[in-house]
Design a protein around this motif. Structure first.
Motif, mmCIF file in Angstrom:
data_model
loop_
_atom_site.group_PDB
_atom_site.id
_atom_site.type_symbol
_atom_site.label_atom_id
_atom_site.label_comp_id
_atom_site.label_asym_id
_atom_site.label_seq_id
_atom_site.Cartn_x
_atom_site.Cartn_y
_atom_site.Cartn_z
ATOM 1 N N ILE A 60 0.828 -1.208 0.000
ATOM 2 C CA ILE A 60 0.000 0.000 0.000
ATOM 3 C C ILE A 60 0.857 1.251 0.000
ATOM 4 C CG2 ILE A 60 -1.592 1.364 1.430
ATOM 5 C CD1 ILE A 60 -2.811 -1.319 2.310
ATOM 6 N N TRP A 61 0.422 2.210 -0.829
ATOM 7 C CA TRP A 61 0.909 3.582 -0.744
ATOM 8 C C TRP A 61 -0.182 4.354 -0.030
ATOM 9 C CZ3 TRP A 61 2.642 4.898 -6.445
ATOM 10 C CH2 TRP A 61 3.836 4.225 -6.728
ATOM 11 N N LYS A 62 0.099 4.863 1.159
ATOM 12 C CA LYS A 62 -0.886 5.645 1.909
ATOM 13 C C LYS A 62 -0.728 7.113 1.543
ATOM 14 C CE LYS A 62 -4.120 6.579 4.868
ATOM 15 N NZ LYS A 62 -4.707 7.732 4.198
ATOM 16 N N ALA A 63 -1.820 7.727 1.165
ATOM 17 C CA ALA A 63 -1.812 9.125 0.729
ATOM 18 C C ALA A 63 -2.118 10.056 1.887
ATOM 19 C CB ALA A 63 -2.825 9.329 -0.392
ATOM 20 N N GLY A 77 4.333 2.881 11.315
ATOM 21 C CA GLY A 77 4.418 1.678 12.130
ATOM 22 C C GLY A 77 3.714 0.467 11.533
ATOM 23 N N LEU A 78 3.110 0.604 10.363
ATOM 24 C CA LEU A 78 2.369 -0.512 9.758
ATOM 25 C C LEU A 78 3.203 -1.172 8.666
ATOM 26 C CD1 LEU A 78 -1.169 1.119 9.506
ATOM 27 C CD2 LEU A 78 -0.244 -0.303 11.330
ATOM 28 N N ASP A 79 3.320 -2.480 8.742
ATOM 29 C CA ASP A 79 4.200 -3.228 7.841
ATOM 30 C C ASP A 79 3.792 -3.198 6.376
ATOM 31 O OD1 ASP A 79 5.839 -3.961 9.932
ATOM 32 O OD2 ASP A 79 4.790 -5.863 10.292
ATOM 33 N N ASN A 80 2.507 -3.197 6.066
ATOM 34 C CA ASN A 80 2.065 -3.312 4.678
ATOM 35 C C ASN A 80 2.137 -1.993 3.906
ATOM 36 O OD1 ASN A 80 1.277 -5.010 2.598
ATOM 37 N ND2 ASN A 80 -0.894 -4.657 2.923
ATOM 38 N N ILE A 81 2.512 -0.916 4.575
ATOM 39 C CA ILE A 81 2.684 0.371 3.893
ATOM 40 C C ILE A 81 4.078 0.371 3.274
ATOM 41 C CG2 ILE A 81 2.777 2.878 4.159
ATOM 42 C CD1 ILE A 81 0.009 1.841 4.809
ATOM 43 N N CYS A 82 4.152 0.507 1.950
ATOM 44 C CA CYS A 82 5.462 0.507 1.275
ATOM 45 C C CYS A 82 5.795 1.878 0.703
ATOM 46 C CB CYS A 82 5.526 -0.567 0.210
ATOM 47 S SG CYS A 82 4.472 -0.268 -1.211
ATOM 48 N N GLY A 83 4.878 2.842 0.845
ATOM 49 C CA GLY A 83 5.147 4.178 0.337
ATOM 50 C C GLY A 83 4.136 5.188 0.852
ATOM 51 N N TYR A 84 4.533 6.447 0.767
ATOM 52 C CA TYR A 84 3.684 7.551 1.208
ATOM 53 C C TYR A 84 3.489 8.515 0.044
ATOM 54 C CZ TYR A 84 5.894 5.803 5.478
ATOM 55 O OH TYR A 84 6.392 5.004 6.474
ATOM 56 N N GLY A 109 12.976 3.944 4.322
ATOM 57 C CA GLY A 109 13.105 2.866 3.346
ATOM 58 C C GLY A 109 11.871 2.673 2.491
ATOM 59 N N ARG A 110 10.822 3.406 2.761
ATOM 60 C CA ARG A 110 9.601 3.311 1.960
ATOM 61 C C ARG A 110 9.621 4.394 0.890
ATOM 62 N NH1 ARG A 110 5.676 2.288 7.159
ATOM 63 N NH2 ARG A 110 6.660 0.340 7.737
ATOM 64 N N LYS A 111 8.886 4.179 -0.175
ATOM 65 C CA LYS A 111 8.844 5.132 -1.278
ATOM 66 C C LYS A 111 8.215 6.448 -0.837
ATOM 67 C CE LYS A 111 10.141 2.282 -4.636
ATOM 68 N NZ LYS A 111 11.514 2.274 -5.023
ATOM 69 N N ILE A 112 8.766 7.526 -1.358
ATOM 70 C CA ILE A 112 8.179 8.855 -1.206
ATOM 71 C C ILE A 112 7.614 9.216 -2.571
ATOM 72 C CG2 ILE A 112 8.620 11.299 -0.759
ATOM 73 C CD1 ILE A 112 8.936 9.604 1.757
ATOM 74 N N ILE A 113 6.308 9.423 -2.640
ATOM 75 C CA ILE A 113 5.617 9.761 -3.884
ATOM 76 C C ILE A 113 5.104 11.184 -3.743
ATOM 77 C CG2 ILE A 113 3.715 9.191 -5.441
ATOM 78 C CD1 ILE A 113 4.797 6.529 -3.046
#
Length: 166
Positions: A60-63, A77-84, A109-113
């Motif tokens: 998930i990318w959380k907006a 803190g949530l594992d399934n978030i791979c980007g913001y 380490g997660r994507k920045i969009i």
């Protein structure tokens, strides 16, 4: 978008291209359908329970918009978030926001969009300011006088984005 339209669109796109389903506060049933259609990532705007994120079946990318940035630490803190996805105060409005407000975002380490008002003439500055992993454009490459995407604007956007990364 209908399920059949999504299937057709996914089938027409190269397997090398990541397919992102953009949603607003999806239900479990919607997440299940999206997971089975062949998307690679689910982009979620709005509110969603942590349990639904954990069971989404896809990364998930959380907006976030500038008004709800205070929620970022929770989603970190949530594992399934791979980007913001960082968007303007009115997502879909074509308006920008102060990109400098993202300079202190912890890179975990997660994507920045980066989204929100990006256009061919400002994407290079946005990239140089924020250093995102991904840029998101929609209204910034639309025709001025009719519906649809302007191929010249799309090419200009891509060219300027690539030039900013060199």
């Amino acid at each position: 978008m209908s399920i059949d339209s999504a299937k057709d669109l996914i089938a027409a796109v190269s397997p090398d291209i990541k397919k992102v389903a953009v949603t607003v506060s999806p239900t479990k049933e919607q997440l299940d359908i999206i997971s089975k259609l062949g998307f690679d990532i689910i982009q979620i705007h709005g509110v969603i329970d942590d349990d639904l994120i954990a069971g989404a079946g896809l990364p998930i990318w959380k907006a976030f918009n500038v008004a709800d940035m205070n929620m970022l630490p929770h989603y970190m803190g949530l594992d399934n978030i791979c980007g913001y996805v960082f968007d303007a105060g009115e997502p879909g409005s074509g308006k920008t926001f102060d990109w400098n407000s993202l300079k202190d975002i912890k890179r975990d380490g997660r994507k920045i969009i980066l989204a929100g008002g990006l256009k061919p003439d400002n994407v290079a500055m946005a990239i140089k300011t924020v250093m995102p992993d991904v840029v998101d454009v929609s209204s910034g490459v639309e025709y001025d006088d009719k519906p649809g995407k302007d191929e010249d604007k799309v090419r200009g956007f891509i060219r300027n984005a690539k030039d900013a990364c060199r």
